[in-house]
Design a protein around this motif. Structure first.
Motif, PDB file in Angstrom:
ATOM      1  N   GLU A 362       0.834  -1.202   0.000  1.00  0.00           N
ATOM      2  CA  GLU A 362       0.000   0.000   0.000  1.00  0.00           C
ATOM      3  C   GLU A 362       0.867   1.250   0.000  1.00  0.00           C
ATOM      4  O   GLU A 362       0.581   2.232  -0.694  1.00  0.00           O
ATOM      5  N   SER A 363       1.939   1.232   0.776  1.00  0.00           N
ATOM      6  CA  SER A 363       2.847   2.382   0.831  1.00  0.00           C
ATOM      7  C   SER A 363       3.365   2.730  -0.561  1.00  0.00           C
ATOM      8  O   SER A 363       3.334   3.891  -0.982  1.00  0.00           O
ATOM      9  N   TYR A 364       3.841   1.741  -1.275  1.00  0.00           N
ATOM     10  CA  TYR A 364       4.379   1.990  -2.619  1.00  0.00           C
ATOM     11  C   TYR A 364       3.297   2.496  -3.573  1.00  0.00           C
ATOM     12  O   TYR A 364       3.540   3.391  -4.402  1.00  0.00           O
ATOM     13  N   LEU A 365       2.085   1.946  -3.464  1.00  0.00           N
ATOM     14  CA  LEU A 365       1.022   2.345  -4.375  1.00  0.00           C
ATOM     15  C   LEU A 365       0.472   3.724  -4.026  1.00  0.00           C
ATOM     16  O   LEU A 365       0.030   4.464  -4.912  1.00  0.00           O
ATOM     17  N   LEU A 366       0.517   4.100  -2.758  1.00  0.00           N
ATOM     18  CA  LEU A 366       0.200   5.476  -2.381  1.00  0.00           C
ATOM     19  C   LEU A 366       1.206   6.435  -3.013  1.00  0.00           C
ATOM     20  O   LEU A 366       0.840   7.494  -3.545  1.00  0.00           O
ATOM     21  N   GLN A 367       2.474   6.042  -2.968  1.00  0.00           N
ATOM     22  CA  GLN A 367       3.509   6.867  -3.585  1.00  0.00           C
ATOM     23  C   GLN A 367       3.290   6.967  -5.095  1.00  0.00           C
ATOM     24  O   GLN A 367       3.450   8.048  -5.683  1.00  0.00           O
ATOM     25  N   ALA A 368       2.939   5.855  -5.703  1.00  0.00           N
ATOM     26  CA  ALA A 368       2.704   5.865  -7.152  1.00  0.00           C
ATOM     27  C   ALA A 368       1.622   6.873  -7.514  1.00  0.00           C
ATOM     28  O   ALA A 368       1.750   7.624  -8.494  1.00  0.00           O
ATOM     29  N   ASP A 379       9.106   8.469  -9.451  1.00  0.00           N
ATOM     30  CA  ASP A 379       8.820   7.595 -10.593  1.00  0.00           C
ATOM     31  C   ASP A 379       7.600   6.740 -10.270  1.00  0.00           C
ATOM     32  O   ASP A 379       7.701   5.778  -9.496  1.00  0.00           O
ATOM     33  N   ASP A 380       6.453   7.070 -10.846  1.00  0.00           N
ATOM     34  CA  ASP A 380       5.234   6.323 -10.528  1.00  0.00           C
ATOM     35  C   ASP A 380       5.283   4.893 -11.057  1.00  0.00           C
ATOM     36  O   ASP A 380       4.752   3.982 -10.420  1.00  0.00           O
ATOM     37  N   LEU A 381       5.916   4.672 -12.207  1.00  0.00           N
ATOM     38  CA  LEU A 381       6.041   3.311 -12.735  1.00  0.00           C
ATOM     39  C   LEU A 381       6.845   2.431 -11.779  1.00  0.00           C
ATOM     40  O   LEU A 381       6.437   1.310 -11.468  1.00  0.00           O
ATOM     41  N   LYS A 382       7.952   2.955 -11.299  1.00  0.00           N
ATOM     42  CA  LYS A 382       8.788   2.180 -10.376  1.00  0.00           C
ATOM     43  C   LYS A 382       8.042   1.909  -9.075  1.00  0.00           C
ATOM     44  O   LYS A 382       8.078   0.789  -8.547  1.00  0.00           O
ATOM     45  N   ALA A 383       7.343   2.910  -8.555  1.00  0.00           N
ATOM     46  CA  ALA A 383       6.593   2.728  -7.319  1.00  0.00           C
ATOM     47  C   ALA A 383       5.471   1.707  -7.511  1.00  0.00           C
ATOM     48  O   ALA A 383       5.202   0.880  -6.626  1.00  0.00           O
ATOM     49  N   PHE A 384       4.821   1.748  -8.671  1.00  0.00           N
ATOM     50  CA  PHE A 384       3.762   0.785  -8.989  1.00  0.00           C
ATOM     51  C   PHE A 384       4.321  -0.630  -8.988  1.00  0.00           C
ATOM     52  O   PHE A 384       3.768  -1.534  -8.344  1.00  0.00           O
ATOM     53  N   ASP A 385       5.426  -0.833  -9.698  1.00  0.00           N
ATOM     54  CA  ASP A 385       6.030  -2.166  -9.756  1.00  0.00           C
ATOM     55  C   ASP A 385       6.511  -2.625  -8.379  1.00  0.00           C
ATOM     56  O   ASP A 385       6.401  -3.813  -8.034  1.00  0.00           O
ATOM     57  N   ASN A 386       7.042  -1.685  -7.591  1.00  0.00           N
ATOM     58  CA  ASN A 386       7.462  -2.033  -6.233  1.00  0.00           C
ATOM     59  C   ASN A 386       6.270  -2.470  -5.387  1.00  0.00           C
ATOM     60  O   ASN A 386       6.384  -3.368  -4.550  1.00  0.00           O
ATOM     61  N   GLY A 387       5.120  -1.817  -5.611  1.00  0.00           N
ATOM     62  CA  GLY A 387       3.923  -2.187  -4.872  1.00  0.00           C
ATOM     63  C   GLY A 387       3.454  -3.585  -5.205  1.00  0.00           C
ATOM     64  O   GLY A 387       3.085  -4.369  -4.313  1.00  0.00           O
ATOM     65  N   VAL A 388       3.464  -3.928  -6.484  1.00  0.00           N
ATOM     66  CA  VAL A 388       3.073  -5.277  -6.894  1.00  0.00           C
ATOM     67  C   VAL A 388       4.046  -6.308  -6.323  1.00  0.00           C
ATOM     68  O   VAL A 388       3.641  -7.345  -5.796  1.00  0.00           O
ATOM     69  N   LYS A 437      -4.063   5.192 -15.461  1.00  0.00           N
ATOM     70  CA  LYS A 437      -2.988   5.019 -14.471  1.00  0.00           C
ATOM     71  C   LYS A 437      -3.563   4.934 -13.066  1.00  0.00           C
ATOM     72  O   LYS A 437      -3.157   4.075 -12.270  1.00  0.00           O
ATOM     73  N   LEU A 438      -4.500   5.814 -12.745  1.00  0.00           N
ATOM     74  CA  LEU A 438      -5.109   5.771 -11.420  1.00  0.00           C
ATOM     75  C   LEU A 438      -5.882   4.474 -11.231  1.00  0.00           C
ATOM     76  O   LEU A 438      -5.817   3.857 -10.160  1.00  0.00           O
ATOM     77  N   GLU A 439      -6.590   4.044 -12.275  1.00  0.00           N
ATOM     78  CA  GLU A 439      -7.318   2.789 -12.180  1.00  0.00           C
ATOM     79  C   GLU A 439      -6.366   1.629 -11.901  1.00  0.00           C
ATOM     80  O   GLU A 439      -6.658   0.750 -11.072  1.00  0.00           O
ATOM     81  N   ALA A 440      -5.233   1.613 -12.583  1.00  0.00           N
ATOM     82  CA  ALA A 440      -4.254   0.546 -12.372  1.00  0.00           C
ATOM     83  C   ALA A 440      -3.730   0.564 -10.939  1.00  0.00           C
ATOM     84  O   ALA A 440      -3.619  -0.484 -10.281  1.00  0.00           O
ATOM     85  N   ILE A 441      -3.409   1.738 -10.434  1.00  0.00           N
ATOM     86  CA  ILE A 441      -2.865   1.867  -9.073  1.00  0.00           C
ATOM     87  C   ILE A 441      -3.884   1.407  -8.039  1.00  0.00           C
ATOM     88  O   ILE A 441      -3.562   0.607  -7.148  1.00  0.00           O
ATOM     89  N   ILE A 442      -5.112   1.896  -8.139  1.00  0.00           N
ATOM     90  CA  ILE A 442      -6.131   1.549  -7.146  1.00  0.00           C
ATOM     91  C   ILE A 442      -6.540   0.085  -7.262  1.00  0.00           C
ATOM     92  O   ILE A 442      -6.792  -0.582  -6.250  1.00  0.00           O
TER      93      ILE A 442
END
Length: 527
Positions: A362-368, A379-388, A437-442
């Motif tokens: 959740e922390s990483y995806l909040l950052q994304a 870097d939202d892409l990096k934060a997204f991948d880190n969250g996954v 992008k927001l849809e993917a993150i949430i």
């Protein structure tokens, strides 16, 4: 209010004695001088874990994580959303009971430099509790809410003002964690981070990030959020590991992991009622079985008999919902039954496992989200991948966090992406608009928080409209709304809880009236 009828020290000792029994210490509850912050804190943190589970459990029936199984009756408001003022009495009172403990710690440590870290933890956890309370009730007693016998009929504060002050208190806590170098160690009283104030600072900063993203969505608080984002201490950083409460859970009645207790079995090995009467929804299952996303890796460690005989259903279906598994809950992927159940990976890791109150995913995806929207630089892409990746890490790990032999996270995540080659919900680089992008993150946060944090996932849906549903659809993979819903809204869902009946009895002059669970929005909700 039930909570304010208690004097702080009495409430602290009521809970303290339970905790000290749990932790194996012998404290005389009649000796008020022994109620030190060092003794009260571990119990307060354990109490917060149990409170968090209440919030998550309630929300999981609304956001599609759990639905009713067949063979069980008496669902009432769970499937109709026809709530009353008695529906959440326990949640309301339990929250204030927990807050009383932190207020006591804060008061006792305020003038003691050596107890500065305890003071900061209390501020952080008050923000954690109060934010959850506001998220489902709106305006709440805050400035006068924890005065004890001094004020038993406190005024209600504006939810926006409560959020603003909580952010300010988090700023103070973060400053203490980073600058009060001469303060005494939290030591064994810290049953979340083992005394690490740097981890507490990251945790507080992540709670603040979560709150600011909600505030940024509201015209009432967006300017405040923008200012706070600009001043955010990014040097402190955000959580990179899961925040888990563990006072030393053991396989004894009242002392085991609370999620295990609720959904697997008690210490005697009797399968819990919640573990059998609740099953996954077809909606959430569609993010694993290929309907919306193919996720065989996390699916297999989330659901028993994944893609084989996992019982799944639709909220409100009282006729055709399949019975839960005869001897297991749908979320236990290990072997053995009852007291012979073997600790494993997945969600129900074991009786002695730490209980997560916030995941690194959740922390990483909040950052994304913050990076994508330009609130913070990153870097939202990096934060997204880190969250996954962090989600895979949590689910694949056992009690100790160790991964199964031969499992490599990078390989698992790469397989996940390869199995969904054209899906921007998995491959973030394919998202071509801010909305995608927001849809993917949430959506990924919804998956990561599945069965871990129903409260925050429901908040995300109310704030953003993601993960997507088709309003009014009776198709169980298109909407998680109950087919017996009494909601007049297009999405057929509730938007909040009703104030506790105890408030109307004890604080009638101040409790807001005219509140409706289908139309009285919390300030950060989109609609």
């Amino acid at each position: 209010m039930r909570n304010i009828l208690r004097i702080f020290i009495l409430a602290s000792f009521i809970s303290l004695t339970a905790c000290e029994s749990f932790l194996g210490d012998n404290v005389n509850p009649n000796e008020a001088t022994s109620a030190t912050p060092e003794l009260v804190l571990p119990n307060a943190l354990v109490s917060s874990a149990n409170l968090f589970l209440q919030y998550s459990y309630n929300a999981m029936w609304i956001n599609g994580y759990t639905v009713n199984a067949g063979g069980y009756g008496g669902w009432g408001a769970i499937v109709t959303y026809n709530m009353t003022t008695t529906s959440y009495n326990t949640l309301w009172s339990s929250t204030y009971d927990d807050l009383v403990n932190y207020q006591y710690i804060e008061d006792q440590s305020a003038e003691e430099p050596g107890l500065a870290y305890f003071n900061a933890v209390a501020k952080t956890m008050k923000a954690f509790d109060y934010a959850m309370l506001v998220d489902v009730f709106g305006d709440v007693p805050y400035s006068e809410g924890l005065k004890g016998a001094i004020n038993v009929t406190p005024a209600y504060d504006s939810q926006t003002e409560v959020y603003k002050d909580l952010v300010s208190q988090l700023n103070i806590a973060i400053d203490i964690f980073t600058n009060a170098k001469s303060a005494n160690s939290l030591g064994s009283a810290d049953v979340i981070f083992g005394g690490s104030v740097s981890k507490w600072a990251k945790f507080a900063n992540t709670i603040k990030l979560r709150m600011l993203l909600k505030m940024a969505a509201s015209s009432e608080t967006s300017a405040f959020a923008t200012t706070e984002f600009a001043a955010m201490n990014t040097t402190v950083g955000f959580m990179t590991e899961d925040a888990k409460v563990n006072p030393g859970y053991i396989a004894t009645a009242g002392k085991q992991n609370p999620l295990w207790e609720r959904y697997h079995s008690n210490a005697a090995g009797t399968l819990s009622g919640s573990g059998r009467s609740a099953i996954p929804s077809k909606y959430v299952y569609s993010f694993y079985n290929g309907t919306k996303i193919t996720d065989t890796g996390r699916g297999a460690v989330t659901y028993r008999s994944f893609n084989s005989s996992t019982p799944v259903g639709q909220l409100g279906n009282l006729v055709d919902n399949p019975d839960a598994l005869a001897s297991q809950t749908a979320w236990f992927v290990g072997t053995g039954t009852g007291t012979n159940a073997v600790a494993t990976n997945g969600l129900l890791k074991g009786r002695t496992a730490g209980f997560p109150i916030m995941l690194a995913a959740e922390s990483y995806l909040l950052q994304a989200e913050a990076f994508m929207k330009g609130f913070l630089v990153g870097d939202d892409l990096k934060a997204f991948d880190n969250g996954v990746t962090a989600s895979f890490r949590y689910l694949y790990g056992d009690i100790s966090g160790a991964l199964p032999a031969g499992k490599v996270l990078a390989t698992e995540v790469a397989t996940y992406k390869a199995d969904n080659p054209a899906n921007y919900l998995v491959n973030y680089n394919l998202a071509s608009t801010s909305a995608e992008k927001l849809e993917a993150i949430i959506t990924q946060k919804y998956i990561a928080n599945n069965f871990v944090n129903g409260h925050e996932s429901w908040a995300d849906f109310r704030r953003t409209g993601y993960p997507k549903i088709v309003n009014g659809s009776a198709n169980p993979v298109l909407s998680f709304a109950s087919i017996l819903s009494s909601s007049p809204r297009a999405d057929k869902l509730p938007v909040r809880y009703l104030y506790a009946s105890s408030e109307f009895q004890l604080n009638p002059a101040n409790v807001p009236t005219g509140i409706d669970q289908f139309s009285s929005l919390v300030f950060w909700q989109a609609q």
